[in-house]
Design a protein around this motif. Structure first.
Motif, PDB file in Angstrom:
ATOM      1  N   ASN A   1      37.675  37.981  24.880  1.00 23.63           N
ATOM      2  CA  ASN A   1      36.312  38.268  24.434  1.00 23.63           C
ATOM      3  C   ASN A   1      35.251  37.665  25.359  1.00 23.63           C
ATOM      4  O   ASN A   1      34.065  37.716  25.056  1.00 23.63           O
ATOM      5  CB  ASN A   1      36.103  37.761  23.009  1.00 23.63           C
ATOM      6  CG  ASN A   1      36.452  36.269  22.873  1.00 23.63           C
ATOM      7  OD1 ASN A   1      36.798  35.613  23.863  1.00 23.63           O
ATOM      8  ND2 ASN A   1      36.384  35.758  21.664  1.00 23.63           N
ATOM      9  N   GLU A   2      35.657  37.093  26.473  1.00 22.39           N
ATOM     10  CA  GLU A   2      34.697  36.512  27.409  1.00 22.39           C
ATOM     11  C   GLU A   2      33.914  37.627  28.118  1.00 22.39           C
ATOM     12  O   GLU A   2      34.397  38.763  28.266  1.00 22.39           O
ATOM     13  CB  GLU A   2      35.412  35.647  28.450  1.00 22.39           C
ATOM     14  CG  GLU A   2      36.088  34.409  27.890  1.00 22.39           C
ATOM     15  CD  GLU A   2      37.504  34.660  27.383  1.00 22.39           C
ATOM     16  OE1 GLU A   2      38.220  33.687  27.109  1.00 22.39           O
ATOM     17  OE2 GLU A   2      37.891  35.860  27.273  1.00 22.39           O
TER      18      GLU A   2
ATOM     19  N   SER B   1      28.401  42.843  40.527  1.00 19.77           N
ATOM     20  CA  SER B   1      29.037  41.640  40.004  1.00 19.77           C
ATOM     21  C   SER B   1      28.998  40.561  41.087  1.00 19.77           C
ATOM     22  O   SER B   1      29.023  40.878  42.284  1.00 19.77           O
ATOM     23  CB  SER B   1      30.483  41.929  39.592  1.00 19.77           C
ATOM     24  OG  SER B   1      31.259  42.267  40.720  1.00 19.77           O
ATOM     25  N   ASP B   2      28.928  39.307  40.677  1.00 16.31           N
ATOM     26  CA  ASP B   2      28.837  38.257  41.698  1.00 16.31           C
ATOM     27  C   ASP B   2      30.169  37.585  41.963  1.00 16.31           C
ATOM     28  O   ASP B   2      30.290  36.813  42.920  1.00 16.31           O
ATOM     29  CB  ASP B   2      27.786  37.220  41.319  1.00 16.31           C
ATOM     30  CG  ASP B   2      28.034  36.629  39.942  1.00 16.31           C
ATOM     31  OD1 ASP B   2      29.070  36.946  39.337  1.00 16.31           O
ATOM     32  OD2 ASP B   2      27.164  35.864  39.486  1.00 16.31           O
TER      33      ASP B   2
ATOM     34  N   GLN C   1      47.076  41.281  29.988  1.00 18.82           N
ATOM     35  CA  GLN C   1      46.235  42.293  29.355  1.00 18.82           C
ATOM     36  C   GLN C   1      44.864  41.739  28.970  1.00 18.82           C
ATOM     37  O   GLN C   1      43.839  42.388  29.172  1.00 18.82           O
ATOM     38  CB  GLN C   1      46.944  42.855  28.112  1.00 18.82           C
ATOM     39  CG  GLN C   1      46.186  43.922  27.354  1.00 18.82           C
ATOM     40  CD  GLN C   1      46.158  45.252  28.075  1.00 18.82           C
ATOM     41  OE1 GLN C   1      47.020  45.519  28.906  1.00 18.82           O
ATOM     42  NE2 GLN C   1      45.178  46.089  27.783  1.00 18.82           N
ATOM     43  N   GLN C   2      44.822  40.520  28.392  1.00 22.56           N
ATOM     44  CA  GLN C   2      43.528  39.940  27.994  1.00 22.56           C
ATOM     45  C   GLN C   2      42.631  39.691  29.207  1.00 22.56           C
ATOM     46  O   GLN C   2      41.412  39.900  29.157  1.00 22.56           O
ATOM     47  CB  GLN C   2      43.731  38.629  27.218  1.00 22.56           C
ATOM     48  CG  GLN C   2      44.234  38.809  25.794  1.00 22.56           C
ATOM     49  CD  GLN C   2      45.733  39.100  25.747  1.00 22.56           C
ATOM     50  OE1 GLN C   2      46.440  38.872  26.730  1.00 22.56           O
ATOM     51  NE2 GLN C   2      46.211  39.589  24.618  1.00 22.56           N
ATOM     52  N   ASP C   3      43.230  39.246  30.302  1.00 23.10           N
ATOM     53  CA  ASP C   3      42.456  39.045  31.527  1.00 23.10           C
ATOM     54  C   ASP C   3      41.871  40.370  32.018  1.00 23.10           C
ATOM     55  O   ASP C   3      40.699  40.449  32.422  1.00 23.10           O
ATOM     56  CB  ASP C   3      43.341  38.455  32.623  1.00 23.10           C
ATOM     57  CG  ASP C   3      44.036  37.170  32.184  1.00 23.10           C
ATOM     58  OD1 ASP C   3      43.480  36.475  31.302  1.00 23.10           O
ATOM     59  OD2 ASP C   3      45.110  36.867  32.714  1.00 23.10           O
ATOM     60  N   ALA C   4      42.692  41.421  31.979  1.00 26.21           N
ATOM     61  CA  ALA C   4      42.240  42.732  32.442  1.00 26.21           C
ATOM     62  C   ALA C   4      41.104  43.274  31.579  1.00 26.21           C
ATOM     63  O   ALA C   4      40.158  43.897  32.077  1.00 26.21           O
ATOM     64  CB  ALA C   4      43.413  43.714  32.456  1.00 26.21           C
ATOM     65  N   GLU C   5      41.180  43.028  30.263  1.00 26.49           N
ATOM     66  CA  GLU C   5      40.113  43.492  29.369  1.00 26.49           C
ATOM     67  C   GLU C   5      38.780  42.851  29.726  1.00 26.49           C
ATOM     68  O   GLU C   5      37.728  43.501  29.690  1.00 26.49           O
ATOM     69  CB  GLU C   5      40.487  43.183  27.919  1.00 26.49           C
ATOM     70  CG  GLU C   5      41.616  44.052  27.375  1.00 26.49           C
ATOM     71  CD  GLU C   5      42.056  43.629  25.979  1.00 26.49           C
ATOM     72  OE1 GLU C   5      41.524  42.608  25.483  1.00 26.49           O
ATOM     73  OE2 GLU C   5      42.920  44.305  25.400  1.00 26.49           O
TER      74      GLU C   5
ATOM     75  N   GLU D   1      33.453  43.297  32.146  1.00 28.49           N
ATOM     76  CA  GLU D   1      32.475  42.703  33.048  1.00 28.49           C
ATOM     77  C   GLU D   1      31.895  43.745  34.005  1.00 28.49           C
ATOM     78  O   GLU D   1      30.711  43.691  34.362  1.00 28.49           O
ATOM     79  CB  GLU D   1      33.132  41.561  33.838  1.00 28.49           C
ATOM     80  CG  GLU D   1      32.209  40.813  34.776  1.00 28.49           C
ATOM     81  CD  GLU D   1      32.889  39.637  35.467  1.00 28.49           C
ATOM     82  OE1 GLU D   1      32.227  38.963  36.269  1.00 28.49           O
ATOM     83  OE2 GLU D   1      34.100  39.404  35.203  1.00 28.49           O
ATOM     84  N   LEU D   2      32.717  44.722  34.391  1.00 24.43           N
ATOM     85  CA  LEU D   2      32.271  45.749  35.331  1.00 24.43           C
ATOM     86  C   LEU D   2      31.670  46.967  34.629  1.00 24.43           C
ATOM     87  O   LEU D   2      31.301  47.941  35.282  1.00 24.43           O
ATOM     88  CB  LEU D   2      33.442  46.183  36.222  1.00 24.43           C
ATOM     89  CG  LEU D   2      34.005  45.100  37.137  1.00 24.43           C
ATOM     90  CD1 LEU D   2      35.188  45.640  37.936  1.00 24.43           C
ATOM     91  CD2 LEU D   2      32.925  44.558  38.081  1.00 24.43           C
TER      92      LEU D   2
END
Length: 894
Positions: A184-185, A110-111, A144-148, A153-154
């Motif tokens: 959903n990002e 990841s960058d 929670q949404q941020d963590a998802e 991403e990882l």
């Protein structure tokens, strides 16, 4: 050296080296290259994802995401670096070798986000990169949404933990933005953000994050989602290399797929090699995520795995034991435990067969702890021949509730079973290997080595081992006893062979001896029925000589020698609450009558230990101490083969027979081979238990042995503080009341170690005391003799390492009143003397004569002779140990 430490050393040593990721979508993705004069591809095909993460760190990228194998358009030269390279901290450019390859490894990091200090690559303290600087994130600015978004991403599944300081405080600056992700990002920095409510955040509020391992694992090509070729996805879906897999190692994949137990593993061969994942099984066993345990490889053998769809055993010590759980087909596919009230033997047979685990040996509630899953409310009604538990008929149980303590636990025989007889503990030993049940070939096995199977099958002690001839030769499994007994992996101990001879093993169903020096000694435990896994110790108060005779006979041992509480340690199992009432001629202990014991409690130190003699004899000689050595096993006396015997080796046999030292050893020749016992060459005869060392054999020579006929018998002597010392040869000894009584047991110096039992019997009671033999003797001190000490005493010497016991002659002790002794030995003689003096002067006065030299009365005194062995001063502590009150012990004399 730890592999991760090696890689960190490599990273440190290569800080000044030129390393890059080329031909990728950015600086943090591409083919790994090293500059050695010119840029050269680096081959790290056998590195795991966790190990490759050091390159992401070195390049100041984020967490590692994937490591892929990409085929090149043409063969090229690459710099190959393996795990052994660089252990001394050499730079990558000095550690490796050139190789020609068509493949290169494509690494993706990841960058902009990374997880630090976690136990896995999917957990750690969250940091975000912005303007070439890494910053921690405050937990108040993260939800929670941020963590998802971060976990996706990882390349992971859903977030499990979001908590401040969970992976340590933040040394880096704190991010001053609050993320406002929709969930959903594809990346965290794509989310909206705003200034956080407070621009300060303490280091202990830096958020830590743990993500669930992704569900990128599947079984394809099978009859269900729980069977087929195992594939993993890391960028691309690839199969798993099928070599060297065991059921135990593959079971983690069944659990991950929410299937039941692992039933079988196999290999599916393809026509040519292809790129596969190779999985480090030790890594999987340690609980690490699958993504950390895989490396790239090439193989034509793929792993085929079958898991059960609907049943599993949890919490056991093997794949074939544990608490039974069933997965319902409707409506929510939930796992539930099974109540023991709704489960019987036929149901257990179906479950064990469905799991490929042989036959059931035990099922019982609470064998494997409490229940976390729901308790099933169905009663199964299997006929016993169904292929799966859910194929059986079922009905609602009488009551819809079942306590957690009644969730059924099950033991199956696993990959071993005894077949051909009504009892599960007797029969031909069969082994399941590579999904094929075959008998075990009989060569090289001894009873002691085979005892491991009795324990494995939850049976009692090993009784006999036979080599039987099959009706025709066939392929059998040959198992190396030494390999298997020393805990090696089962697959390394098994080979296929073509033979007539199969192994037939008899274990006891319901009794066993534990912690003994031989198969014929140990703490006695009893199992009341086959469906009950619980073994119970036997209280010494509820057991007598007749009971012991039955047990020793049932175990194919000789006559009982000793039964005593705590002889082989205290009881770990519950204490049996029945008193056995054997006549002595029963074939098994559970055939004896029994009744409730007088008291239902028995302390652990009164759990009875039993010593039976070994069935060994010398026949055909001039005495019992000379002749051909024979051993009895499974009710059959056979001679012992003469190979390999020395005078030193047969010494323990002479001692065991109650004879003196060995005089000579030779052989007796026959015209043809006959059934015989062969002593296994690895066996240590100093601990003499020949039945543990024998294997079935055919031989034309038998060992002939001559021992001295002198029987090693202990001596007994007695002394009193008032009455002197006597040996037992006098047979009687009178001790004054209240005087200190000392009884000494001794043995010839040729024997060392062991212990003495002092046995006391009178008209209405029996006791025994035990003390170790120190310098070949033991003293038993009674500080104040009284009428309770009147009776017969004998010394019994036990040398457990040689299964040797011998008893002295009897000594009868009586006590007398000191006042009566004073009258007898002082008053009476003085009175007689005064009478004689009076008569003397009377005669002189009346007759006027001098007394003659000849006495008219002689005083006859009986003297007790003192033995040659003078009494030594008592050792410190002996009197204290012997001053304890007499305590009852059931006694079995040899």
């Amino acid at each position: 050296m730890d592999r991760l430490l090696v890689l960190l050393m490599l990273l440190w040593s290569s800080e000044c080296e030129d390393i890059r990721l080329a031909e990728g979508d950015g600086r943090c993705a591409g083919t790994l290259e090293l500059k050695r004069g010119e840029w050269t591809k680096v081959d790290i095909r056998d590195w795991t994802l966790k190990e490759a993460a050091v390159f992401c760190q070195h390049l100041d990228c984020g967490s590692v995401i994937s490591l892929l194998n990409r085929k090149l358009s043409s063969k090229t030269v690459a710099w190959y670096v393996n795990h052994d390279c660089g252990q001394s901290g050499f730079p990558l450019s000095d550690c490796g070798r050139y190789e020609h390859t068509f493949y290169a490894q494509y690494l993706i990091c990841s960058d902009s986000v990374r997880l630090l200090n976690g136990s896995t690559i999917s957990s750690g303290r969250l940091e975000v990169r912005s303007n070439h600087q890494w910053s921690s994130v405050c937990e108040t600015d993260f939800d929670q949404q941020d963590a998802e978004v971060v976990c996706r991403e990882l390349g992971y599944g859903a977030p499990l933990i979001i908590q401040g300081a969970f992976f340590g405080e933040a040394p880096a600056p704190i991010w001053t933005k609050e993320f406002q992700c929709a969930g959903n990002e594809s990346g965290l920095l794509e989310c909206k953000s705003s200034d956080s409510a407070g621009n300060t955040c303490s280091p202990d509020r830096a958020v830590g994050l743990a993500c669930l391992e992704s569900d990128d694992i599947r079984l394809t090509g099978g009859d269900s989602h729980c069977a087929g070729t195992l594939e993993l996805k890391q960028g691309d879906w690839r199969p798993v290399d099928g070599q060297n897999w065991t059921l135990e190692a593959a079971a983690a994949f069944c659990l991950h797929l929410d299937c039941g137990a692992a039933v079988s593993v196999g290999e599916r061969r393809e026509s040519s090699n292809r790129t596969v994942w190779r999985i480090i099984s030790d890594c999987v066993h340690s609980g690490s995520p699958f993504r950390e345990c895989i490396t790239l490889g090439s193989s034509s053998l793929l792993l085929n795995l079958i898991c059960s769809d609907s049943v599993r055993l949890l919490g056991g010590n093997s794949l074939c034991s544990g608490r039974l759980e069933v997965k319902s087909s409707q409506p929510n596919h939930q796992w539930s435990s099974v109540c023991e009230a709704g489960f019987d033997w036929q149901d257990a047979e179906v479950v064990c067969r469905e799991l490929g685990c042989g036959l059931p040996t035990v099922f019982q509630g609470v064998l494997f702890g409490g229940v976390e899953a729901l308790i099933g409310t169905k009663e199964f009604q299997c006929a016993g021949n169904e292929s799966g538990l859910l194929e059986c008929k079922s009905s609602d149980t009488a009551g819809n509730t079942c306590s957690s303590g009644r969730a059924v636990g099950l033991f199956c025989s696993g990959s071993f079973r005894l077949v051909g007889e009504a009892s599960l503990c007797t029969g031909t030993l069969e082994l399941k290997h590579l999904d094929d049940w075959r008998p075990v070939e009989a060569s090289a096995w001894t009873l002691k080595a085979a005892a491991v199977f009795c324990k494995y099958l939850h049976c009692g002690s090993a009784i006999s081992l036979q080599r039987r001839v099959a009706s025709s030769s066939r392929y059998l499994w040959r198992v190396s006893p030494h390999c298997f007994r020393h805990g090696n992996e089962k697959t390394k101990c098994i080979t296929s062979t073509y033979s007539f001879f199969i192994l037939y093993l008899t274990c006891s169903d319901s009794i066993r001896l534990l912690n003994g020096k031989s198969l014929c000694s140990g703490r006695l435990e009893v199992r009341s029925n086959q469906s009950n896994h619980q073994w119970s110790s036997v209280c010494e108060d509820d057991f007598d000589r007749h009971d012991a005779e039955v047990v020793c006979r049932e175990l194919s041992c000789g006559a009982p020698l000793t039964f005593q509480g705590a002889l082989f340690g205290k009881a770990a199992a519950p204490i049996q609450k029945k008193e056995f009432q054997c006549a002595g001629n029963e074939s098994g202990l559970l055939e004896c009558k029994s009744s409730d014991s007088g008291g239902n409690t028995c302390s652990p130190d009164r759990a009875g230990g039993l010593i039976c003699s070994e069935p060994v004899r010398l026949v055909g000689g001039d005495s019992r101490c000379a002749g051909t050595l024979e051993l009895k096993d499974a009710g059959v006396w056979r001679p012992v083969d003469a190979s390999g015997w020395t005078l030193e080796a047969v010494g323990p046999v002479c001692l065991h027979l109650g004879c003196g030292p060995a005089v000579s050893v030779g052989e007796r020749r026959e015209f043809s081979d006959k059934p015989a016992w062969l002593i296994e060459r690895y066996c240590d005869l100093s601990g003499l238990d020949l039945r543990e060392c024998i294997t079935y054999w055919h031989s034309s020579s038998a060992v002939n042995l001559v021992c001295f006929e002198i029987q090693v018998q202990p001596n007994i002597s007695v002394s009193s503080s008032m009455d002197g010392v006597s040996q037992v040869q006098q047979r009687r000894f009178q001790v004054s009341r209240s005087s200190k009584l000392t009884i000494t047991c001794s043995i010839q110096p040729q024997l060392s170690g062991g212990f003495f039992q002092l046995i006391f019997t009178s008209s209405n009671t029996a006791f025994s005391y035990s003390r170790p033999a120190v310098n070949h003797l033991a003293r038993f001190v009674f500080p104040a003799a009284n009428p309770a000490h009147q009776g017969n005493y004998s010394c019994v010497y036990h040398l457990l390492s040689h299964s040797f016991s011998s008893q002295s002659c009897l000594l009868s002790v009586t006590s007398s009143n000191p006042t009566a002794l004073i009258i007898r030995w002082v008053v009476v003689p003085l009175t007689l003397l005064m009478v004689n003096i009076a008569l003397y002067f009377y005669r002189k006065a009346t007759r006027g004569q001098r007394p003659s030299r000849q006495q008219n009365m002689e005083l006859v005194v009986c003297t007790l002779y003192v033995s040659a062995a003078e009494e030594r001063p008592d050792e410190e502590g002996e009197a204290q140990a012997a001053e304890q009150d007499l305590h009852g012990t059931h006694l079995i004399s040899p």
